[in-house]
Design an enzyme around this catalytic site. Structure first.
Site, PDB file in Angstrom:
ATOM      1  N   ASP A  36      18.943 100.453 -39.084  1.00 14.03           N
ATOM      2  CA  ASP A  36      17.499 100.446 -38.825  1.00 14.03           C
ATOM      3  C   ASP A  36      17.067 101.818 -38.307  1.00 14.03           C
ATOM      4  OD1 ASP A  36      17.547  97.744 -39.286  1.00 14.03           O
ATOM      5  OD2 ASP A  36      17.719  97.253 -37.150  1.00 14.03           O
TER       6      ASP A  36
HETATM    7  N1  URA Z   1      22.052  95.194 -37.058  1.00 13.35           N
HETATM    8  C1  URA Z   1      20.783  95.540 -36.721  1.00 13.35           C
HETATM    9  O1  URA Z   1      20.053  94.745 -36.169  1.00 13.35           O
HETATM   10  N2  URA Z   1      20.374  96.771 -37.035  1.00 13.35           N
HETATM   11  C2  URA Z   1      21.158  97.691 -37.637  1.00 13.35           C
HETATM   12  O2  URA Z   1      20.712  98.805 -37.892  1.00 13.35           O
HETATM   13  C3  URA Z   1      22.468  97.319 -37.974  1.00 13.35           C
HETATM   14  C4  URA Z   1      22.885  96.053 -37.674  1.00 13.35           C
END
Ligand code: URA
Length: 245
Positions: A113
């Site tokens: 993310d």
């Molecule tokens: N889980 C999440 O919530 N975000 C990420 O970027 C990777 C795994």
């Protein structure tokens, strides 16, 4: 540079050309966006000769000369997208690629993310990208998650059993106190890769996530790489880590 000289099938040839993940290439073939010698490709396993056949995707001819595979580990800072480009001009992982690798078509093998930091592998190896992103291979991914409070034993147990999210129950996670023993920081190991999975798992317990950092994928670790730093991992090491023959 090595020229591929054998007859092979369309999906394998395109995956070997380092232009994206196997899944994405397969989707393009199925959507009728790939042509072989001017004709729309009919199936993924259509035989092709990479020395003679002319293959295009969305009208652009694909160079079937195989590129050397390169693997860069980035410690992704926050506010960076794990995409190749962004139509709103935001910073992406590809902006961290040093000049000497810019002629290669490196792209992130998987996603983090925008707000998540840590280990992101950039490569032109489509086969490895497929292994890392396809659920079948079940590579562990370890995250350090910083919460607003201590987790209860019951909450830990629920994560270890599997949490019901809107897209189904999660596979059992391994949860332990974070290595640096910082308050409210936990190590969480999962092998799935659903969208915002770790955040959603903790949010469903009623915890606020203040920080999320990926520190390991299988045997590949972030090590002491600082945020924003990027370094090459030799192909031989990658093959050993992911047990690629
Ligand atoms: N889980 C999440 O919530 N975000 C990420 O970027 C990777 C795994």
């Amino acid at each position: 540079m090595i020229t591929m000289s054998e007859k092979d099938d369309l999906l394998r040839v395109l995956t070997g050309a380092g232009i994206g993940s196997r899944r994405k290439i397969a989707a393009k073939i199925m959507e009728g966006r790939v042509t072989v010698n001017g004709k729309i490709a009919e199936n993924l396993r259509q035989p092709v000769d990479s020395r003679k056949d002319r293959i295009t995707i969305d009208g652009v001819e694909i160079n079937l000369v195989k590129e050397k595979h390169v693997y860069l580990v980035l410690n992704k800072p926050p506010d960076v997208l794990s995409t190749v480009s962004d139509d709103r001009g935001r910073k992406t992982a590809v902006d961290f690629i040093p000049e000497k690798y810019r002629h290669l078509r490196l792209y992130p093998a998987g996603r983090l993310d925008k707000d998540t930091t840590g280990l992101l592998l950039l490569t032109n190896d489509g086969e490895l990208t497929n292994r890392l992103t396809h659920p079948r291979y079940r590579h562990d991914k370890e995250y350090l998650v910083t919460l607003d409070r201590e987790m209860t034993q019951d909450e830990k147990y629920r994560l270890e059993k599997g949490i019901v999210l809107e897209d189904g129950i999660t596979a059992p996670a391994k949860v332990s106190k974070g290595k640096d023993n910082q308050d409210y920081t936990y190590s969480v190991v999962i092998h799935e890769g659903r969208k915002r999975q770790v955040r959603r798992m903790f949010e469903s317990l009623g915890c606020r996530v203040f920080g999320l950092r990926r520190i390991r994928i299988g045997g590949l670790t972030l090590g002491d790489l600082k945020e924003g730093e990027i370094k090459e991992t030799p192909a031989a090491e990658i093959r050993k880590i992911f047990d690629i023959k």
